[in-house]
Design a protein around this motif. Structure first.
Motif, PDB file in Angstrom:
ATOM      1  N   ARG A 515       0.754  -1.142   0.015  1.00 20.60           N
ATOM      2  CA  ARG A 515      -0.066  -0.041  -0.183  1.00 20.60           C
ATOM      3  C   ARG A 515       0.879   1.315   0.004  1.00 20.60           C
ATOM      4  NH1 ARG A 515      -3.149   0.340   5.636  1.00 20.60           N
ATOM      5  NH2 ARG A 515      -3.674   2.272   4.629  1.00 20.60           N
ATOM      6  N   GLU A 642     -10.340   2.048 -11.640  1.00 18.11           N
ATOM      7  CA  GLU A 642     -10.246   2.512 -10.139  1.00 18.11           C
ATOM      8  C   GLU A 642      -8.511   2.117 -10.134  1.00 18.11           C
ATOM      9  OE1 GLU A 642      -9.687   3.839  -7.134  1.00 18.11           O
ATOM     10  OE2 GLU A 642     -11.553   3.335  -7.063  1.00 18.11           O
ATOM     11  N   ASP A 645      -7.116   2.629  -5.063  1.00 16.58           N
ATOM     12  CA  ASP A 645      -7.298   1.850  -3.703  1.00 16.58           C
ATOM     13  C   ASP A 645      -6.126   1.039  -3.517  1.00 16.58           C
ATOM     14  OD1 ASP A 645      -8.553   0.288  -1.900  1.00 16.58           O
ATOM     15  OD2 ASP A 645      -9.904  -0.917  -3.144  1.00 16.58           O
ATOM     16  N   ASP A 647      -5.237   0.603  -0.280  1.00 14.96           N
ATOM     17  CA  ASP A 647      -5.466   0.013   0.899  1.00 14.96           C
ATOM     18  C   ASP A 647      -6.006  -1.460   0.410  1.00 14.96           C
ATOM     19  OD1 ASP A 647      -5.017   2.222   2.485  1.00 14.96           O
ATOM     20  OD2 ASP A 647      -7.095   2.709   2.596  1.00 14.96           O
ATOM     21  N   HIS A 648      -6.264  -1.801  -0.513  1.00 20.12           N
ATOM     22  CA  HIS A 648      -6.620  -3.169  -1.136  1.00 20.12           C
ATOM     23  C   HIS A 648      -5.649  -3.593  -1.948  1.00 20.12           C
ATOM     24  CE1 HIS A 648     -10.634  -1.871   0.356  1.00 20.12           C
ATOM     25  NE2 HIS A 648     -10.676  -3.258   0.917  1.00 20.12           N
ATOM     26  N   TYR A 677     -16.734  -7.334  -3.224  1.00 15.19           N
ATOM     27  CA  TYR A 677     -15.813  -6.025  -3.635  1.00 15.19           C
ATOM     28  C   TYR A 677     -16.543  -5.478  -4.965  1.00 15.19           C
ATOM     29  CZ  TYR A 677     -11.485  -3.353  -4.631  1.00 15.19           C
ATOM     30  OH  TYR A 677     -10.676  -2.186  -4.881  1.00 15.19           O
TER      31      TYR A 677
END
Length: 741
Positions: A515, A642, A645, A647-648, A677
């Motif tokens: 991340r 996207e 993201d 964090d994922h 998700y």
């Protein structure tokens, strides 16, 4: 006894100094003495005569044979023999030479009675640096001539050595004693030439060069088209005969633009793919393997002759000769031919950036800096201990430009990958202050090398439509793949080293830490369309202590296999063509060693075999979906869905073709799955999984979406109008395609 009209006169006189030079093979123009020379007529109506001299060191007797007579020659001086024969009408008759050494007699034609085999136009083009088929003039070329004795077969030898005082040809045909085969200088061109009757394919030879400071150098032919097997270093007269069977491929090649076609490249070091194969063995085994795997092209590490196998071919000594380690030139043509007939393109690594200092090769070829730049700031490479070509010299530039043409035309190579372009572009490459000299504008660019690359690329594309020039260039030099007419270097593709480095650095991080490094994964798109890129996972990434792709990945074996699978799916989906080095396709554990074969035994382990199965399926899907290849070089073919993201550890994007074909790519580089998700989608309707790297078929955990995925009209991500809730597998990549819209 009184002389009559039919009594031969004395031979044309020459000085003892000249005769000695001829005998020793040190004269720059031996044809002024050797061969036939018609006498000035003594009387308007009398018979005419010609003096014939030949050099036959150590012969015990020599005779000339004409259509009507045999003439015994007289030994004149140190192996030079002479006879005076009738020359009816002022023309010396055709003749052959009978030479006896002890109990052995040999009959041959006399190379010194032939006109130069290089035309004035050839010499003009060479001097201008514009002879685009240089190999047809220089080197060893077979020439046949009709004579009254039948067809004379032989080899025309020619070499560029402008400061030499004399040049001789040596080989088995003269016991490696060049006195009988001195070449003539063709004036200011610096070219030396000699026709050798009776010397044909398979004959080993070298040039013996008498330098300005009085030393003899034995040199391999710079334009040799075949060589002895290393460590032997002689050049070989090549057999030019080969009947190609790839007409369908070559016709199609000339009418297609390969830059807009699917390109999935399998990079191969021929000596270690499967050790012990020759060109013809590889023609069948490699073609079968690549066809089964679905790659569109094979790229060979350099196959021009090189003395040290550990250089992987990157230290070339014979630029026009396929390495003899695996066979002769016809055998290499057979390999290319077989690949073409199976629909597989052939790319060859080409190394014009530098060459080794072996004393028998190009270095200090005529005793001076001939091929290399005389300024050590530009002529010697500090990292590799090699010489650098003098790109500003017409003949040197011509040597290299024609060499590119040679491989594309004579061997039907479809593309050249040009090695170490960055080292050519910059005068200060790998040098500190004081070790380089600025160009005439005060800059660091090597203007001569830039001009050479532009000419090589422009010439290759002009002469051979449908071929490609590919740059291995690791800097931000502008317009590498822009056309030369707008100031670009003129390459068709550039290796995307930034994508490779950042992707591997990102994946080397533990998933829990990724991340913090999310930008490594996403920022490469900011320049993805600045050049026409090719994405390499090449040999350079799996050698010299770098480990294999498999061992670069963190975690246990399951995680490593999953990471390798996700890397390949990411590479195949990302904008740009792709290249994968051999052994990576089945996640070889050990780093590559050129001295042994790939770890083929690992395929007995289902985990390795399943990775290979994924690569095979990726190639099938890649060619099926135009979205993955036909809009590679335009931002219109790519859109983030996207990318924030972190964090994922998940990103998604869509690839779109010119005809509207779409593939959505969702990549999860986290070590855990994401249930429920929500992912953005470019439009509504139903979607299905076309590929899932976590499928149990590939050795994954089986987290998948088996039912059609229904997109709803919930906006999500980077402005997408639709989205859907799905399962995203751990360390996995999904390809989604629309079923209905």
């Amino acid at each position: 006894m009184a002389l009559t009209q039919n009594t031969p006169p004395a031979p044309l006189p020459i000085s003892s100094e000249l005769l000695t030079a001829i005998a020793h093979g040190t004269h720059h123009d031996p044809h002024t003495v050797l061969g036939p020379h018609v006498h000035p007529p003594l009387k308007a109506t009398g018979p005419q005569w010609a003096t014939v001299r030949v050099s036959r060191p150590l012969a015990t007797s020599v005779s000339l044979i004409t259509a009507t007579d045999r003439h015994t020659m007289t030994h004149e001086h140190e192996g030079v023999w002479v006879a005076v024969i009738p020359a009816p009408g002022g023309n010396a008759p055709e003749y052959q030479v009978d030479t006896t050494w002890g109990d052995t007699t040999h009959t041959s034609d006399d190379g010194y009675r032939f006109l130069p085999t290089i035309s004035e136009f050839d010499l003009h083009l060479i001097g201008e640096g514009r002879h685009e088929q240089l190999w047809t003039a220089l080197g060893a070329n077979q020439r046949n001539y009709p004579t009254s004795f039948g067809t004379t077969t032989g080899t025309a030898m020619a070499v560029w050595a402008p400061t030499a005082r004399a040049v001789r040809v040596i080989g088995d045909f003269n016991g490696w004693d060049g006195r009988a085969h001195a070449m003539r200088s063709l004036g200011s061109s610096g070219i030396w030439e000699l026709y050798l009757p009776g010397v044909g394919p398979g004959a080993p030879y070298k040039f013996e060069i008498y330098t300005a400071d009085g030393q003899w150098l034995r040199k391999a032919d710079p334009l040799a088209r075949a060589t002895e097997v290393p460590p032997a270093t002689a050049s070989i007269v090549a057999d030019d005969t080969y009947t190609w069977g790839d007409n369908t491929w070559m016709t199609r090649r000339a009418t297609r633009d390969p830059h807009d076609q699917p390109m999935s490249i399998y990079e191969v070091h021929l000596g270690s793919w499967r050790q012990g194969l020759n060109y013809r063995d590889a023609a069948h085994q490699l073609t079968e393997y690549i066809s089964d795997m679905g790659f569109t092209h094979v790229e060979f590490l350099p196959l021009a002759e090189h003395p040290f196998g550990g250089s992987w071919g990157y230290q070339v000594t014979s630029y026009y000769a396929p390495t003899s380690r695996f066979g002769n030139p016809a055998d290499f043509k057979y390999l290319v031919d077989t690949l073409h007939q199976a629909g597989i393109g052939v790319i060859l690594d080409w190394v014009p950036a530098h060459f080794p200092k072996d004393e028998w090769a190009l270095g200090r070829f005529d005793g001076t800096c001939l091929y290399e730049h005389p300024d050590p700031h530009q002529g010697e490479h500090p990292d590799w201990g090699t010489y650098i070509f003098n790109y500003g010299r017409n003949e040197v530039r011509n040597f290299l430009v024609a060499n590119a043409t040679y491989w594309l035309e004579e061997f039907h190579i479809d593309a050249l990958r040009v090695d170490a372009v960055a080292s050519m572009l910059y005068l200060d490459y790998s040098r500190v202050d004081g070790q380089w000299t600025p160009n005439r504008h005060g800059g660091r660019e090597n203007l001569d090398a830039i001009a050479f690359l532009q000419e090589a690329n422009a010439t290759a594309y002009r002469r051979n439509p449908g071929t490609m020039m590919i740059a291995e260039e690791s800097t931000a030099f502008p317009q590498v793949t822009a056309p030369t007419h707008v100031g670009g270097l003129g390459f068709g593709f550039k290796w995307n080293m930034g994508w490779m480095n950042d992707t591997l650095r990102y994946l080397h991080e533990e998933p829990v830490n990724r991340r913090w490094h999310h930008g490594m994964l996403t920022h490469t798109i900011s320049y993805a369309f600045s050049e026409q890129f090719l994405l390499p996972l090449s040999h350079d990434e799996v050698v010299h202590g770098k480990g294999s792709l498999f061992t670069k990945m963190p975690g246990d074996d399951w995680q490593r296999f999953a990471s390798v699978r996700s890397l390949f799916a990411w590479q195949w989906a990302y904008p740009g063509k792709q290249l994968l080095f051999m052994g990576n396709e089945f996640a070889q554990r050990g780093e590559w060693r050129e001295g042994g074969s790939l770890e083929w035994g690992s395929l007995n382990d289902p985990a390795h075999a399943r990775v290979r199965g994924l690569v095979r399926d990726l190639n099938t899907l890649y060619q099926r979906h135009r979205a993955l290849w036909d809009n590679d070089h335009s931002p219109e073919g790519f859109r983030w869905l996207e990318y924030r993201d972190s964090d994922h550890n998940t990103v998604s994007f869509t690839r779109t073709s010119h005809n509207g074909d779409q593939v959505v790519v969702i990549a999860n580089f986290a070590g855990v799955p994401h249930e429920n998700y929500r992912v953005p989608l470019p439009h509504g309707g139903t979607w299905r999984e076309e590929l899932n790297t976590d499928s149990s078929v590939y050795g994954g955990s089986g987290v998948s979406n088996t039912s059609p995925i229904a997109a709803d009209n919930t906006p999500w991500g980077d402005g997408a109008s639709h989205s859907a809730v799905i399962r995203v597998p751990p360390l996995g990549v999904l390809y989604l395609v629309p079923e209905s819209h």
